[in-house]
Scaffold this motif. Structure first.
Motif, mmCIF file in Angstrom:
data_model
loop_
_atom_site.group_PDB
_atom_site.id
_atom_site.type_symbol
_atom_site.label_atom_id
_atom_site.label_comp_id
_atom_site.label_asym_id
_atom_site.label_seq_id
_atom_site.Cartn_x
_atom_site.Cartn_y
_atom_site.Cartn_z
ATOM 1 N N LEU A 91 0.845 -1.198 0.000
ATOM 2 C CA LEU A 91 0.000 0.000 0.000
ATOM 3 C C LEU A 91 0.878 1.245 0.000
ATOM 4 O O LEU A 91 2.024 1.220 0.468
ATOM 5 C CB LEU A 91 -0.900 0.029 1.233
ATOM 6 N N PHE A 92 0.316 2.329 -0.514
ATOM 7 C CA PHE A 92 0.943 3.638 -0.371
ATOM 8 C C PHE A 92 0.106 4.452 0.601
ATOM 9 O O PHE A 92 -1.124 4.469 0.529
ATOM 10 C CB PHE A 92 1.045 4.346 -1.724
ATOM 11 N N GLY A 93 0.790 5.092 1.529
ATOM 12 C CA GLY A 93 0.121 5.883 2.548
ATOM 13 C C GLY A 93 1.149 6.698 3.295
ATOM 14 O O GLY A 93 2.110 7.203 2.707
ATOM 15 N N ASP A 94 0.999 6.824 4.604
ATOM 16 C CA ASP A 94 1.954 7.564 5.426
ATOM 17 C C ASP A 94 2.685 6.600 6.351
ATOM 18 O O ASP A 94 2.063 5.752 7.001
ATOM 19 C CB ASP A 94 1.253 8.649 6.230
ATOM 20 N N VAL A 95 4.009 6.749 6.402
ATOM 21 C CA VAL A 95 4.866 5.880 7.204
ATOM 22 C C VAL A 95 5.329 6.674 8.421
ATOM 23 O O VAL A 95 5.885 7.774 8.286
ATOM 24 C CB VAL A 95 6.074 5.390 6.386
ATOM 25 N N ILE A 96 5.093 6.134 9.607
ATOM 26 C CA ILE A 96 5.411 6.818 10.859
ATOM 27 C C ILE A 96 6.426 5.975 11.629
ATOM 28 O O ILE A 96 6.217 4.781 11.859
ATOM 29 C CB ILE A 96 4.147 7.035 11.707
ATOM 30 N N LEU A 97 7.528 6.610 12.030
ATOM 31 C CA LEU A 97 8.567 5.953 12.819
ATOM 32 C C LEU A 97 8.326 6.245 14.291
ATOM 33 O O LEU A 97 8.283 7.408 14.704
ATOM 34 C CB LEU A 97 9.945 6.454 12.389
ATOM 35 N N CYS A 98 8.161 5.195 15.104
ATOM 36 C CA CYS A 98 7.925 5.316 16.549
ATOM 37 C C CYS A 98 9.128 4.753 17.286
ATOM 38 O O CYS A 98 9.457 3.571 17.119
ATOM 39 C CB CYS A 98 6.664 4.568 16.960
#
Length: 712
Positions: free
Chosen positions: A98-105
């Motif tokens: 999927l393409f979307g938003d990637v968030i680094l936690c």
């Protein structure tokens, strides 16, 4: 470690894995307007790579060291897609992308805290399969997993709850990257060498969690970072302020971003650390970063304490509120929403009204809030003071600090506010202060577990606040000091303190030291009775002794505020590579200079400040005896002369500092007994903090990396 990663890459390449770890089926790639990047390594120099995506082929070439990357076309949110990478006889296919938003936690154990450990965990886990557009990756070398009960049970609760609330509004696919290790300090998450400008403070580059947990995600494109860390750095707020700023800037630069990459900081939750409000200083350092570094937002968890947590009271189970708070920030930053995402901010003290008579002084402060959306619907909530965890703090919701006049003024004293209210959109504080004292500042929720009462209609609390936090560096002038560790001083074991003799920790030797702070924040330490200077000698500055000033180049010292109340500092030598004067919490050991890699028992107090030598300095101030009204746009600075009058016993301080919680984020240290704090001659107190277990965490990092797990 890097050799191991290279070997892994070569093995994977031989097996047909052309992409580096972190790229796998079910993943989420960053949507337009960014261009997602595919990357690999371990190929032969000059090898050709073909990337097939969305019916079109693209090409890349391996560099001299066998690495390659390829920028995909900017692709709107959606999918699923298949991507196939070819090189020679090898190929690798990614499916269901999927393409979307990637968030680094990232961070330590409160970011690591699992969904299965929170309140209402079954409700969230049973519904997890309803969100197939949320994908998670726990550490770069694992497999991407579609949201499900099994996938989320061991995944970060703060990370997932922030994403879930965001997705429910945006409906944009979200990819969550978790990089966490419990009980770790910020230095280990920093790119090697990037903390050297924090007043010379840095640590060796081995066991860098940045290299093993963050760098492998590069060059993936991301949309935001959520950072929840700091428990293991409590007692060094003055340095943490600089370190967190450096971390944000260095990660952004290494990922290929400028200040446009949003960064979300979680301000520490409450637990009874018992260390002179150390948590308050750490929270202030975190807020300072949000106030000074562009595009950094802060979301407090200070009101989310949990004394009954079965995972230790440093690990509250109520992660839902912080997830909701962060989600509004994500919606604003990533999707151009205009939601309230912060509590009301204090603006300034509009007036200080003092009514004095012979027996008492009544003071009233009127404080305004920043006129923006955050203050809409501001209310004062009732506090549950029957909760035994906060009952001790209920009388200190708001405090006013005063300076008492006299020939040798005592440190500023904090007075609990007796009455507080909201009037015409302003906060009004009223209380009684001692006669012959003057107002110097005020604070709110300045406790380990603050009973926070100011909330807006969006359920965002006003952050803890202090109008006059101690200076990072001591101001210019002379500080009369004395070292003592509850009955122990610095001296020569078998005689008097003399030139060139190594110093030891011995019972009841009380040498008085003068610290002269210079305008460049350096200073010298001089023994008041001998006139000799504290200096270093031995291989690598390993020993401490007294020498004349002439000819010595290693008598320059830093003192940095620890964040503890009040005027607590750590002492560092400026020539010897930031090695802290430290007795390692053991009075039987000699006093040496040791690398401050993990904190330890190196907190000191300044107890008198003067613009000239203390023996020739006096101070006088007056207080009017009639009703007066004074307006201030800023708070008044504290008096320049302080002298301790504390009568706290070693037994009481030991009881305050010793904790029995089952956590590994910070260590538990029992102070040596025998003797009470000295007074009247400007006592120099060493508060023993967080020593042995922190070292254990550091030396266990190899095991963490080997097993990929850990607690705390």
């Amino acid at each position: 470690m890097m050799r191991g990663l290279l070997f892994l890459a070569l093995v994977l390449s031989a097996c047909g894995a052309l992409l580096q770890p972190g790229y796998a089926s079910n993943m989420v790639l960053q949507r337009a307007p960014q261009q997602a990047i595919l990357a690999g390594n371990g190929l032969t120099a000059g090898a050709a790579i073909i990337v097939n995506f969305n019916g079109r082929n693209g090409t890349a070439t391996a560099s001299a060291n066998g690495a390659w990357n390829y920028s995909l076309p900017a692709t709107p949110a959606g999918g699923p897609y298949n991507i196939t990478v070819y090189s020679g006889s090898s190929q690798q296919q990614l499916t269901n992308v999927l393409f979307g938003d990637v968030i680094l936690c990232s961070g330590q154990s409160n970011m690591e805290f699992k969904m299965s450990q929170i309140f209402s965990n079954e409700t969230y886990l049973n519904a997890a399969a309803n969100y197939p557009d949320i994908r998670v990756l726990h550490n770069y070398n694992g497999n991407w997993q579609v949201s499900s009960k099994a996938a989320l049970s061991s995944f970060s609760a703060v990370c997932y709850l922030s994403a879930l609330n965001t997705y429910n509004t945006s409906r944009i696919p979200l990819g969550l990257l978790q990089a966490t290790v419990g009980g770790t300090r910020i230095e280990l998450w920093s790119p090697p060498g990037t903390q050297s400008n924090c007043y010379g403070y840095d640590i060796p580059n081995f066991f860098s969690l940045y290299n093993t947990r963050i760098a492998p995600f590069i060059p993936q494109r991301i949309s935001a970072v959520i950072w929840y860390q700091g428990e293991s750095n409590v007692n060094g707020a003055g340095v943490y302020n600089c370190q967190l700023s450096n971390l944000v800037r260095s990660w952004r630069a290494n990922f290929g971003y400028d200040d446009s990459l949003p960064w979300f900081v979680v301000q520490l939750a409450g637990w009874p650390s018992g260390n002179n409000r150390a948590l308050s200083g750490q929270r202030q350092a975190e807020k300072n970063v949000a106030d000074t570094v562009p595009n950094v937002s802060i979301y407090t968890a200070a009101d989310l304490h949990d004394r009954l947590s079965t995972f230790g009271n440093i690990h509250p189970r109520n992660k839902e509120p912080i997830g909701l708070r962060i989600s509004n920030g994500l919606l604003n930053k990533l999707y151009n929403k205009n939601l309230v995402s912060a509590g009301a901010s204090f603006n300034k003290v509009e007036s200080v009204r003092i009514i004095a008579n012979n027996s008492a002084v009544n003071i009233t402060l009127t404080i305004s809030f920043v006129a923006d959306q955050t203050s809409q619907g501001l209310t004062i909530r009732k506090t549950n003071c029957s909760d035994p965890e906060i009952s001790a703090y209920c009388s200190n919701l708001f405090e006013i600090s005063v300076q008492t006049a006299g020939a040798a003024a005592v440190p500023t004293k904090w007075i609990a506010v007796q009455q507080y209210s909201l009037q015409n959109g302003m906060l009004v504080l009223s209380t009684v202060i001692p006669v012959n004292s003057s107002y110097t500042g005020w604070r709110y929720a300045w406790e380990d577990i603050p009973p926070m009462v100011l909330y807006n209609a969006a359920n965002y609390p006003t952050l803890p606040y202090q109008s006059q936090a101690p200076s990072l560096f001591p101001s210019d002038g002379y500080y009369t000091m004395e070292y003592i560790s509850y009955g122990y001083g610095i001296g020569y074991r078998n005689g008097s303190v003399v030139q060139g003799v190594q110093l030891s920790v011995v019972p009841r030797i009380n040498p008085v030291w003068l610290f002269q702070a210079d305008s460049d924040h350096f200073g010298t330490l001089r023994h008041n009775s001998t006139g000799l200077y504290l200096t270093t000698s031995g291989v690598n500055c390993s020993l401490v002794s007294l020498e004349p000033k002439s000819g010595q180049n290693n008598q320059r010292w830093f003192m940095i505020n620890t964040g503890l109340d009040d005027l607590r500092y750590s002492i560092y030598n400026s020539v010897c590579g930031w090695k802290v004067l430290n007795n390692n919490c053991n009075p039987a050991l000699n006093v040496n200079l040791t690398v401050d890699a993990l904190g330890g028992c190196s907190i000191w107090s300044l107890n008198r400040i003067a613009s000239a030598l203390p023996s020739t300095t006096t101070s006088h101030s007056t207080t009017t005896s009639h009703s007066t009204t004074t307006s201030h746009s800023t708070t008044t600075s504290r008096s320049t002369i302080l002298q301790t009058t504390t009568q706290t016993t070693a037994q009481n301080i030991t009881q305050d500092i010793t904790r029995t919680t089952a956590d590994n984020d910070i260590g538990t240290t029992v102070l040596p007994s025998g003797g009470h704090l000295l007074s009247s001659s400007a006592i120099f107190v060493c508060v023993a903090l967080f020593g042995n277990e922190c070292c254990g965490v550091f030396h266990s990092l190899a095991a963490f990396e080997e097993s990929g797990s850990g607690s705390g």
